[in-house]
Design an enzyme around this catalytic site. Structure first.
Site, mmCIF file in Angstrom:
data_model
loop_
_atom_site.group_PDB
_atom_site.id
_atom_site.type_symbol
_atom_site.label_atom_id
_atom_site.label_comp_id
_atom_site.label_asym_id
_atom_site.label_seq_id
_atom_site.Cartn_x
_atom_site.Cartn_y
_atom_site.Cartn_z
ATOM 1 N N TYR A 15 0.732 -1.284 -0.024
ATOM 2 C CA TYR A 15 -0.089 -0.065 -0.119
ATOM 3 C C TYR A 15 0.950 1.414 0.028
ATOM 4 C CZ TYR A 15 -3.893 -3.061 1.252
ATOM 5 O OH TYR A 15 -4.492 -4.112 1.364
ATOM 6 N N LYS A 35 3.780 -15.331 2.646
ATOM 7 C CA LYS A 35 3.692 -16.156 1.442
ATOM 8 C C LYS A 35 5.080 -16.434 1.028
ATOM 9 C CE LYS A 35 1.131 -17.835 -1.733
ATOM 10 N NZ LYS A 35 0.399 -18.697 -1.874
ATOM 11 N N ASP A 53 -2.521 -18.114 2.378
ATOM 12 C CA ASP A 53 -3.761 -18.866 1.617
ATOM 13 C C ASP A 53 -4.331 -19.683 2.505
ATOM 14 O OD1 ASP A 53 -1.113 -19.772 1.072
ATOM 15 O OD2 ASP A 53 -1.777 -20.582 -0.721
ATOM 16 N N ASP A 72 -4.852 -6.718 6.284
ATOM 17 C CA ASP A 72 -6.150 -5.880 5.966
ATOM 18 C C ASP A 72 -7.031 -6.885 5.777
ATOM 19 O OD1 ASP A 72 -7.751 -3.886 5.116
ATOM 20 O OD2 ASP A 72 -6.776 -3.701 3.227
ATOM 21 N N ASP A 80 -10.439 -8.420 8.392
ATOM 22 C CA ASP A 80 -11.734 -8.390 8.156
ATOM 23 C C ASP A 80 -12.216 -9.641 8.077
ATOM 24 O OD1 ASP A 80 -11.783 -5.618 8.008
ATOM 25 O OD2 ASP A 80 -12.508 -5.596 5.797
#
Ligand code: NAD
Length: 361
Positions: free
Chosen positions: A146, A195, A227, A251, A255
């Site tokens: 980001y 990852k 994942d 992020d 959620d």
């Protein structure tokens, strides 16, 4: 102990829920012999209306002079409110970005707890939800994809967009230390999510996290690919204590974790810098649809106040007292409208604050 706290009531239900959190904090102060020194500042729409900007430099200076900031929520109805006709840098949310930057808040903490009494709201199968869960996601907030360099170019008549994911070892180390510090106050387990089978930034992440882990021999460290983590959150959320991860993964996973609890009005959060300073706020927004009606659930803000005592002031006993009072009020069958279920007693925002305050021991 004297606690200097800057409060941002904000917009919508913000002032109502912050009032209830202050009630609870004052009771804690009275019982445990502390002095709460609250100063309110304006931010978001309230600041636009009064000062023409979503956050003034004076307000930032007041926040910086405190030991911690407790916030309600900011913003209005994004379709109808005149605040959203202003240029983006003058809208309510710009105040939030500005204060996060000014206070150098790089660590975001979001607990996701399934209370036994609210397990009916959990969208998972009963065989999973019946085990309950209590996890905290520690997300890096100021680096990664980001904040990396980005551009869109045209190559041979084809548009191409480039985003860059960068982390240096210092950025990883400081968030890892926060993750392990928090785990020491909990069940002493860190799941570091990356990852590393694909990304260099993740391989560096893993290396630095392992180095930091050496200073915390009591904490169990495991690594998990992002994942797999997304799957495990719905398959077996009870396995997690602290999930430590970078900005974009955090992020998305935070959620997902909050949705698995099913109760938005219960979810607290904190953003910390490299001192004990932090900004504490509920995970939900300013709920303009129910503002001023005395029906909002103040529990997420009250639990944010508990996090503030725990992480900015190291007042673990006092934080435990707030958490226990919230649990007790649920056990006693009191609910605001958003978490109401059959057989329970429906109460408003202010009454819920009173009931929790009465139960602080
Ligand atoms: P929201 O979280 O405010 O509301 C979503 C739904 O949940 C609404 O129906 C609302 O009534 C309900 N709800 C939320 N909190 C509740 C509570 N404590 N008790 C009972 N019900 C509750 O999200 P939204 O409607 O998308 O956003 C409204 C405004 O909040 C927007 O301006 C948005 O930008 C802002 N917002 C601010 C923050 C923040 O200050 N950090 C975070 C998210 C959204």
């Amino acid at each position: 102990m004297e606690l200097k706290i800057t409060c941002i009531p904000g917009d919508g239900i913000g002032p109502e829920i912050v009032t209830e959190a202050k009630k609870v904090l004052n009771k804690v102060a009275q019982l445990y012999g502390h002095k709460m020194n609250f100063t309110d500042i304006l931010m978001g729409g309230a600041s636009i209306d009064a000062c023409g900007v979503p956050l003034t430099d004076e307000a930032i200076a007041t926040a910086k002079a405190a030991d911690a900031v407790l916030m309600g929520s900011i913003g209005g109805n994004t379709t109808t409110s005149p605040w959203y006709k202003l240029p983006p840098n003058l809208r309510p949310e710009a105040g939030l970005l500005k204060i996060r930057k000014a206070l150098n808040l790089f660590a975001n903490l979001r607990p996701a707890v399934l209370y036994e009494e609210l397990s009916g709201a959990c969208p998972l199968k009963e065989e999973i939800s019946s085990k309950g869960f209590d996890m905290l996601i520690m997300r890096e907030l100021t680096g990664g994809l980001y904040f990396g360099e980005r551009k869109t170019i045209e190559e041979n008549g084809v548009l191409k967009a480039i985003d860059t994911l960068t982390y240096d070892e210092n950025e990883i180390r400081r968030i890892a230390i926060k993750g392990f510090d928090v785990a020491m106050k909990r069940r002493k387990k860190v799941t570091s999510v990356d990852k590393a089978n694909v990304l260099d930034s993740s391989r560096l992440w893993r290396k630095v996290v392992e180095e930091v882990a050496k200073d915390y021999p009591e904490v169990t460290l495991e690594h998990m690919l992002v994942d797999n983590c997304a799957m495990q959150l719905v398959k077996d959320p009870a396995q997690f204590d602290v999930i430590l991860t970078e900005n974009m993964f955090g992020d998305i996973l935070s959620d997902e974790a909050s949705m698995v609890t099913g109760s938005i009005g219960m979810l607290s959060s904190a953003s910390l810098n490299d001192t004990k300073f932090g900004l504490y706020e509920p995970s939900h927004g300013s709920a303009p649809d129910i503002a001023g009606m005395d029906i909002a659930n103040p529990i997420a803000t009250i639990l944010s106040a508990s996090m503030m005592l725990r992480f900015s002031f190291d007042l673990d006993k006092e934080a435990d007292a707030i958490d226990a009072a919230v649990k007790q009020v649920l056990q006693d069958g009191f609910r605001t409208g958003d978490i109401m279920s059959e057989g329970c007693t429906k109460v408003g925002c202010s009454k819920m604050g009173d009931l929790i305050t009465e139960r602080i021991k």
